[in-house]
Scaffold this motif. Structure first.
Motif, PDB file in Angstrom:
ATOM      1  N   CYS A   5      50.392  33.358  40.664  1.00 61.92           N
ATOM      2  CA  CYS A   5      49.763  34.470  39.957  1.00 61.92           C
ATOM      3  C   CYS A   5      50.077  34.327  38.466  1.00 61.92           C
ATOM      4  CB  CYS A   5      50.321  35.785  40.495  1.00 61.92           C
ATOM      5  SG  CYS A   5      49.669  37.268  39.690  1.00 61.92           S
ATOM      6  N   HIS A  17      45.823  37.602  47.188  1.00 66.02           N
ATOM      7  CA  HIS A  17      45.118  37.499  45.912  1.00 66.02           C
ATOM      8  C   HIS A  17      44.429  38.839  45.685  1.00 66.02           C
ATOM      9  CE1 HIS A  17      45.395  33.176  44.953  1.00 66.02           C
ATOM     10  NE2 HIS A  17      45.523  33.038  46.277  1.00 66.02           N
ATOM     11  N   GLY A  19      43.121  42.077  42.979  1.00 60.99           N
ATOM     12  CA  GLY A  19      42.525  42.298  41.669  1.00 60.99           C
ATOM     13  C   GLY A  19      42.581  43.777  41.345  1.00 60.99           C
ATOM     14  N   CYS A  20      42.775  44.073  40.074  1.00 63.28           N
ATOM     15  CA  CYS A  20      42.822  45.464  39.633  1.00 63.28           C
ATOM     16  C   CYS A  20      41.459  46.103  39.871  1.00 63.28           C
ATOM     17  CB  CYS A  20      43.197  45.524  38.152  1.00 63.28           C
ATOM     18  SG  CYS A  20      43.171  47.188  37.469  1.00 63.28           S
ATOM     19  N   GLY A  24      39.625  44.594  36.940  1.00 66.37           N
ATOM     20  CA  GLY A  24      39.333  43.329  37.595  1.00 66.37           C
ATOM     21  C   GLY A  24      40.336  42.225  37.336  1.00 66.37           C
ATOM     22  N   PRO A  26      43.311  39.717  37.732  1.00 71.12           N
ATOM     23  CA  PRO A  26      43.978  39.224  38.938  1.00 71.12           C
ATOM     24  C   PRO A  26      45.435  39.678  38.969  1.00 71.12           C
ATOM     25  CG  PRO A  26      43.718  37.454  37.351  1.00 71.12           C
ATOM     26  CD  PRO A  26      43.005  38.640  36.790  1.00 71.12           C
ATOM     27  N   CYS A  27      45.906  40.053  40.140  1.00 69.69           N
ATOM     28  CA  CYS A  27      47.298  40.429  40.311  1.00 69.69           C
ATOM     29  C   CYS A  27      47.705  40.148  41.751  1.00 69.69           C
ATOM     30  CB  CYS A  27      47.545  41.881  39.923  1.00 69.69           C
ATOM     31  SG  CYS A  27      46.382  43.084  40.586  1.00 69.69           S
ATOM     32  N   SER A  32      51.272  44.016  41.043  1.00 77.38           N
ATOM     33  CA  SER A  32      50.279  45.090  41.156  1.00 77.38           C
ATOM     34  C   SER A  32      50.980  46.405  41.483  1.00 77.38           C
ATOM     35  CB  SER A  32      49.253  44.769  42.239  1.00 77.38           C
ATOM     36  OG  SER A  32      49.862  44.772  43.504  1.00 77.38           O
ATOM     37  N   CYS A  41      46.489  46.697  37.960  1.00 79.22           N
ATOM     38  CA  CYS A  41      47.396  45.902  37.147  1.00 79.22           C
ATOM     39  C   CYS A  41      48.330  46.865  36.414  1.00 79.22           C
ATOM     40  CB  CYS A  41      46.625  45.025  36.156  1.00 79.22           C
ATOM     41  SG  CYS A  41      45.764  45.939  34.852  1.00 79.22           S
TER      42      CYS A  41
END
Length: 65
Positions: A5, A17, A19-20, A24, A26-27, A32, A41
């Motif tokens: 990550c 995997h 996503g916020c 959007g 990635p986290c 997260s 995020c």
């Protein structure tokens, strides 16, 4: 060995995997924040939880009651 990550944590499984939901970004489960069953995020979580109108909490003042 899994992917990494952007926070540096190893992601071993595809379902990790994340996503916020707000921006959007990635986290992963490490970086997260789960709010109401959604992943955010750190930046978006801070924006959502910020309460500028709330008074400063003083635990000792609450006990003096």
């Amino acid at each position: 060995m899994g992917a990494r990550c952007r926070c540096g944590s190893e992601i071993q499984f595809y379902f990790d995997h994340l996503g916020c939901i707000q921006c959007g970004a990635p986290c992963c489960p490490t970086c997260s924040h789960q709010l109401e069953s959604a992943s955010y995020c750190g930046i978006c979580a801070e924006r959502i939880l910020e309460l500028p109108w709330a008074p400063e909490t003083r635990p000792n003042a609450l006990l003096a009651g």
